[in-house]
Scaffold this active site. Structure first.
Site, mmCIF file in Angstrom:
data_model
loop_
_atom_site.group_PDB
_atom_site.id
_atom_site.type_symbol
_atom_site.label_atom_id
_atom_site.label_comp_id
_atom_site.label_asym_id
_atom_site.label_seq_id
_atom_site.Cartn_x
_atom_site.Cartn_y
_atom_site.Cartn_z
ATOM 1 N N ASP A 222 -4.955 52.270 -34.618
ATOM 2 C CA ASP A 222 -4.898 53.075 -33.391
ATOM 3 C C ASP A 222 -6.229 52.962 -32.624
ATOM 4 O O ASP A 222 -6.243 52.771 -31.404
ATOM 5 C CB ASP A 222 -4.598 54.537 -33.764
ATOM 6 C CG ASP A 222 -4.580 55.459 -32.560
ATOM 7 O OD1 ASP A 222 -3.666 55.327 -31.731
ATOM 8 O OD2 ASP A 222 -5.496 56.301 -32.432
ATOM 9 N N LYS A 226 -7.227 51.021 -28.901
ATOM 10 C CA LYS A 226 -7.988 51.631 -27.802
ATOM 11 C C LYS A 226 -9.192 50.760 -27.436
ATOM 12 O O LYS A 226 -9.507 50.571 -26.258
ATOM 13 C CB LYS A 226 -8.414 53.043 -28.193
ATOM 14 C CG LYS A 226 -7.217 53.999 -28.291
ATOM 15 C CD LYS A 226 -7.558 55.310 -28.965
ATOM 16 C CE LYS A 226 -6.323 56.219 -29.042
ATOM 17 N NZ LYS A 226 -6.530 57.371 -29.913
HETATM 18 P P1 NHO Z 1 6.991 61.205 -29.857
HETATM 19 O O1 NHO Z 1 6.927 62.692 -29.978
HETATM 20 O O2 NHO Z 1 7.334 60.390 -31.041
HETATM 21 O O3 NHO Z 1 8.034 60.891 -28.689
HETATM 22 C C1 NHO Z 1 8.455 59.602 -28.372
HETATM 23 C C2 NHO Z 1 9.701 59.696 -27.488
HETATM 24 O O4 NHO Z 1 10.038 58.376 -27.057
HETATM 25 C C3 NHO Z 1 10.949 60.228 -28.190
HETATM 26 O O5 NHO Z 1 11.666 61.050 -27.272
HETATM 27 C C4 NHO Z 1 11.774 58.951 -28.471
HETATM 28 O O6 NHO Z 1 13.170 59.177 -28.539
HETATM 29 C C5 NHO Z 1 11.431 58.137 -27.257
HETATM 30 N N1 NHO Z 1 11.634 56.693 -27.416
HETATM 31 C C6 NHO Z 1 11.108 55.863 -28.335
HETATM 32 N N2 NHO Z 1 11.515 54.598 -28.123
HETATM 33 C C7 NHO Z 1 12.324 54.625 -27.031
HETATM 34 C C8 NHO Z 1 13.038 53.646 -26.294
HETATM 35 N N3 NHO Z 1 13.024 52.370 -26.663
HETATM 36 N N4 NHO Z 1 13.752 54.049 -25.220
HETATM 37 C C9 NHO Z 1 13.792 55.346 -24.852
HETATM 38 N N5 NHO Z 1 13.119 56.309 -25.499
HETATM 39 C C10 NHO Z 1 12.398 55.960 -26.568
HETATM 40 O O7 NHO Z 1 5.600 60.591 -29.300
HETATM 41 P P2 NHO Z 1 4.465 61.354 -28.453
HETATM 42 O O8 NHO Z 1 3.495 62.020 -29.341
HETATM 43 O O9 NHO Z 1 5.124 62.152 -27.389
HETATM 44 O O10 NHO Z 1 3.682 60.115 -27.802
HETATM 45 C C11 NHO Z 1 4.206 59.454 -26.680
HETATM 46 C C12 NHO Z 1 3.259 58.356 -26.248
HETATM 47 O O11 NHO Z 1 2.014 58.937 -25.903
HETATM 48 C C13 NHO Z 1 2.948 57.329 -27.369
HETATM 49 O O12 NHO Z 1 2.809 56.054 -26.811
HETATM 50 C C14 NHO Z 1 1.617 57.809 -27.906
HETATM 51 O O13 NHO Z 1 0.849 56.771 -28.508
HETATM 52 C C15 NHO Z 1 0.992 58.275 -26.607
HETATM 53 N N6 NHO Z 1 -0.112 59.146 -26.836
HETATM 54 C C16 NHO Z 1 0.038 60.324 -27.512
HETATM 55 C C17 NHO Z 1 -1.070 61.075 -27.825
HETATM 56 C C18 NHO Z 1 -0.887 62.401 -28.530
HETATM 57 O O14 NHO Z 1 -1.840 63.180 -28.673
HETATM 58 N N7 NHO Z 1 0.321 62.774 -28.928
HETATM 59 C C19 NHO Z 1 -2.320 60.542 -27.459
HETATM 60 C C20 NHO Z 1 -2.410 59.407 -26.675
HETATM 61 C C21 NHO Z 1 -1.291 58.719 -26.376
HETATM 62 O O15 NHO Z 1 -4.590 60.863 -27.172
HETATM 63 C C22 NHO Z 1 -3.557 60.987 -28.063
HETATM 64 C C23 NHO Z 1 -3.817 60.122 -29.297
HETATM 65 O O16 NHO Z 1 -4.199 58.996 -29.185
HETATM 66 C C24 NHO Z 1 -3.527 60.735 -30.590
HETATM 67 C C25 NHO Z 1 -4.003 59.852 -31.773
HETATM 68 N N8 NHO Z 1 -3.094 59.975 -32.890
HETATM 69 C C26 NHO Z 1 -5.401 60.278 -32.191
HETATM 70 O O17 NHO Z 1 -6.348 60.118 -31.405
HETATM 71 O O18 NHO Z 1 -5.559 60.780 -33.352
#
Ligand code: NHO
Length: 361
Positions: A222, A226
């Protein structure tokens, strides 16, 4: 619909997607013109859209989507649908899907803009990166991905501003993972001895800070993704997130565990290894960091020791910190710091990007 309507297609309605929809609903009220119309929303299993592009109600979109019996169309069909919309269209990709990421060049060529926190497109092959920005330059459709690094923190916009205004970025260094930040701030705190490594991993998992399988955080990929994004923006044509050294914190013996649960069960027997690493830092503390030395073309991810007076050592909770060393800023870097994970702050970066795109359409 009129030409002053902007059509928004949301892919993904998980942790970030749900927060984004709430922010979009409030934005649509605050900024009535141009009209923001949600014309499509989907998860991996279901979709909601109307052939005549009529708006989906933002107040209950998630509930109506859950009740929908429509399966999502192919991504090619989705792009075709959006390219015929009676106004400009924007895809908001809130998934972590590689397939969706690989559709960006096609969407951009068709004039559909992209806003996303998904790291996959920008940290995959260098070819995909080039295809995306060439397609955007050719059609004028926009692509913004602030939340792919540091959630809503202004990391990518800051780096772009530095580069585009002619500053020379020499080095970027920081803590880029909320999970790793939390783990080391509690395992090797500035004061006190900190908990056992496996206990801290368990705590982080219970608090929802880790991926469902914590190995996906501990393998360093991850953070490598980045760093790949930032290195490319700083001008280094990094081939992939596996083309530079990345230290994994998964003990060799546990790489082959068949499940995250098995991994968690066996992790305590490796606590001694991490204790030794902590002790060998002496008066300093260990932290999991990423760094990019632009001049030396050197990118790396892993454990490093820091003096207690260093800002990286003093980080709190699951915060991120990113230091930009540049010619203009001299020996005192420009530092961006704050929450680097979580639905609301990640969605904030997505919404801010959407506002930027709307302003340019
Ligand atoms: P979820 O909760 O798994 O939701 C994903 C959604 O996408 C679900 O509704 C799923 O059905 C849908 N989906 C998947 N594949 C699909 C497809 N082919 N067609 C249609 N729908 C599809 O994931 P999140 O947590 O909501 O994350 C969403 C995006 O945001 C990801 O790309 C994730 O990497 C990004 N993101 C999340 C976070 C966070 O805090 N949750 C962060 C950054 C980006 O800054 C955060 C971070 O990097 C956290 C990291 N783990 C850390 O620093 O420790």
């Amino acid at each position: 619909a009129s030409a002053s309507t902007i059509f928004i297609a949301v892919i993904g309605a998980g942790g970030v997607g749900k927060c984004f929809l709430t922010q979009l609903r409030d934005l649509a009220v605050r900024r009535p013109s141009p009209k923001l119309s949600l014309c499509y929303i989907a998860t991996s299993r279901k979709a909601l859209y109307n052939d005549d592009y009529s708006a989906i109600n933002l107040d209950n979109a998630i509930d109506v989507l859950a009740a929908s019996s429509k399966a999502p169309p192919t991504l090619t069909d989705l792009v075709a649908y959006l390219s015929k919309a009676p106004g400009k269209a924007i895809i908001v990709d809130n998934t972590s899907s590689q397939d969706v990421a690989e559709t960006y060049p096609t969407a951009l060529k068709a004039g559909v803009s992209i806003v996303t926190p998904n790291k996959k497109a920008f940290s995959g092959s260098y070819q995909l990166w080039q295809d995306i920005f060439q397609a955007s330059a050719a059609s004028g459709a926009k692509v913004y991905h602030e939340s792919s690094v540091g959630a809503g923190l202004p990391v990518i916009s800051t780096l772009k501003d530095l580069v585009e205004t002619g500053d020379e970025v020499t080095k970027i260094e920081g803590v880029f993972s909320g999970t790793m930040s939390f783990l080391f701030n509690s395992f090797a705190p500035l004061t006190g001895s900190g908990g056992k490594w496996s206990e801290e991993v368990k705590k982080a998992k219970a608090l929802g800070y880790t991926e469902p399988d914590p190995r996906d955080d501990l393998n360093g990929l991850d953070v490598a993704r980045k760093l790949t994004i930032l290195a490319r923006l700083a001008g280094l044509p990094v081939e992939s997130p596996t083309s530079f050294p990345v230290e994994s914190l998964i003990p060799k013996e546990l790489e082959s565990c068949s499940s995250g649960d098995e991994f968690m069960e066996k992790l305590p027997s490796f606590d001694q290894q991490m204790e030794e690493k902590k002790a060998s830092a002496g008066d300093k503390v260990i932290r999991f960091v990423g760094s990019i030395d632009v001049g030396a073309k050197d990118v790396k991810v892993g454990l490093q020791t820091f003096d207690p007076s260093h800002p990286i050592a003093a980080l709190k909770g699951s915060d991120n910190i990113i230091s930009f060393y540049t010619k203009r800023y001299g020996s005192n870097p420009l530092i961006v710091q704050g929450a680097g994970a979580g639905g609301d702050v990640t969605a904030m970066g997505v919404t801010a990007d959407l506002i930027k795109v709307i302003g340019q359409l």
